[in-house]
Design an enzyme around this catalytic site. Structure first.
Site, PDB file in Angstrom:
ATOM      1  N   ALA A  65       0.995  -1.282   0.151  1.00  0.00           N
ATOM      2  CA  ALA A  65       0.277  -0.303  -0.372  1.00  0.00           C
ATOM      3  C   ALA A  65       0.728   0.755   0.243  1.00  0.00           C
ATOM      4  CB  ALA A  65      -0.890   0.129   0.809  1.00  0.00           C
ATOM      5  N   GLY A 116       0.925  -5.638   0.389  1.00  0.00           N
ATOM      6  CA  GLY A 116      -0.675  -5.677   0.003  1.00  0.00           C
ATOM      7  C   GLY A 116      -0.047  -6.032  -0.977  1.00  0.00           C
ATOM      8  N   GLU A 133       0.100  -9.240  -0.603  1.00  0.00           N
ATOM      9  CA  GLU A 133      -1.945  -9.679  -0.694  1.00  0.00           C
ATOM     10  C   GLU A 133      -2.583  -9.611  -1.469  1.00  0.00           C
ATOM     11  OE1 GLU A 133      -1.776  -6.470   2.189  1.00  0.00           O
ATOM     12  OE2 GLU A 133      -2.634  -8.066   3.925  1.00  0.00           O
ATOM     13  N   GLU A 176       4.910  -4.825   6.883  1.00  0.00           N
ATOM     14  CA  GLU A 176       4.083  -4.088   7.734  1.00  0.00           C
ATOM     15  C   GLU A 176       3.446  -3.657   9.472  1.00  0.00           C
ATOM     16  OE1 GLU A 176       2.752  -6.188   6.351  1.00  0.00           O
ATOM     17  OE2 GLU A 176       0.923  -5.335   5.006  1.00  0.00           O
TER      18      GLU A 176
END
Ligand code: CAA
Length: 294
Positions: free
Chosen positions: A102, A145, A148, A168
């Site tokens: 992200a 992300g 993911e 993260e």
């Protein structure tokens, strides 16, 4: 699966609830695909253009998944999902990065209240809701992300130098796109816990050995190989492919007996299609099937 069909199959209340709530695409102002994208490139390839290829294309930020990129990705996926000529979709990035996670710069000043009330990142789940098979072809970094999004796809292929990780924890947060859930289902609790708590990425070989990745290819031939697999999938009846994907994905959510029950019902349902009849007739007549996707 619709609520009505779930009831017919006599599935658990929990599964009915899950399916009823997840079968609808999460709203993100979808409109017709724009004529051109800023953060992704798309094309139709494979036999008769039956494979859709989406390339994440934000090289300066290692394909960090800013809102614009994820909005375009979900728009392109939805458009290809609705395109009757497309049988399978491949998502890739660059040789250096599938996606580095992200967008940290976009997230830096966000508040809990803002995230909670706007459902921050919830629409990302749309990647996992396509009815057509989606393959992730991962070269380079698939972090946070990025890892993911790859796990939201149905099959993950990796280039030899790919790195998968959930870093993260190193920036004071935790995975928010499935890293604690899909990763654990894919590689088991102990390995997922180690990845999530240390933030240290794993190699393509480890990802393959642990079951996160289906196959490894040389980086330069990864996308071509992924397209070949997608083309093979797209050579089959689209309706039967969708039924098969639905049944296989249910294994990630249902207890075994419920999963087996669903599989049996969907297997029975193939006998209501023209393509099941065509497939078996073609086998008996020693010819190639001519699918009608009906
Ligand atoms: N968000 C925003 N920008 C990013 C980014 C990210 N996730 N990852 C890389 N970039 C940017 C860098 O800021 C840099 O931009 P500038 O040139 O403007 O400074 C550019 O991409 C190149 O990055 P680096 O200079 O850092 O490249 P590198 O080769 O030295 O390192 C890397 C590569 C190891 C991937 C490193 O960039 C990195 O650690 N990135 C962050 C990885 C990360 O923590 N991801 C998780 C994000 S949180 C998340 O994803 C939450 C979730 O679950 C949804």
């Amino acid at each position: 699966m619709s609520l009505a069909r779930s009831k017919v199959f006599g599935l658990t209340r929990q599964y009915i609830h899950q399916q009823a709530t997840t079968s609808v695409l999460i709203s993100r102002n979808f409109c017709a695909a724009p004529p051109s994208y800023q953060y992704i490139k798309t094309e139709k390839t494979g036999t008769d253009g039956r494979v859709a290829l989406i390339q994440l294309n934000r090289p300066k930020a290692l394909n960090a998944l800013c809102d614009g990129l994820m909005t375009e990705l979900t728009q392109a996926l939805t458009a290809f999902n609705n395109d009757k000529t497309v049988g399978a979709i491949v998502i890739t990035g660059s040789e250096k990065a599938f996606a580095a996670g992200a967008d940290i710069k976009e997230m830096q000043n966000k508040t809990m209240a803002e995230n909670y009330t706007t459902g921050f990142l919830e629409y990302w789940e749309n990647v996992s809701k396509m009815r057509k098979p989606v393959i992730a072809a991962v070269n380079g970094y698939a972090l946070g992300g990025g890892c993911e999004v790859a796990m939201m796809c149905d099959i993950v292929y990796a280039g030899e130098k790919a790195k998968f990780g959930q870093p993260e924890i190193t920036i004071g947060t935790i995975p928010g796109g499935g890293g604690t859930q899909r990763l654990t289902r894919a590689i088991g609790k102990s390995r997922a816990m180690e990845m999530n708590l240390t933030g240290t990425p794993i190699s393509a070989q480890e990802a393959s050995d642990w079951g996160l990745v289906a196959r490894i290819f040389p980086p330069e031939s990864l996308v071509e190989e992924a397209i070949k697999k997608a083309d093979k999938i797209a050579s089959h009846s689209k309706i039967i492919v969708q039924l098969c994907k639905e049944a296989t994905n249910a294994s990630q959510e249902l207890p075994l007996q419920e999963g087996l029950r669903l599989e049996k019902r969907l297997f029975h349902a193939t006998f209501a299609t023209n393509d099941r009849k065509e497939g078996m007739t073609a086998f008996v007549e020693k010819r190639k099937p001519a699918w009608t996707d009906s």
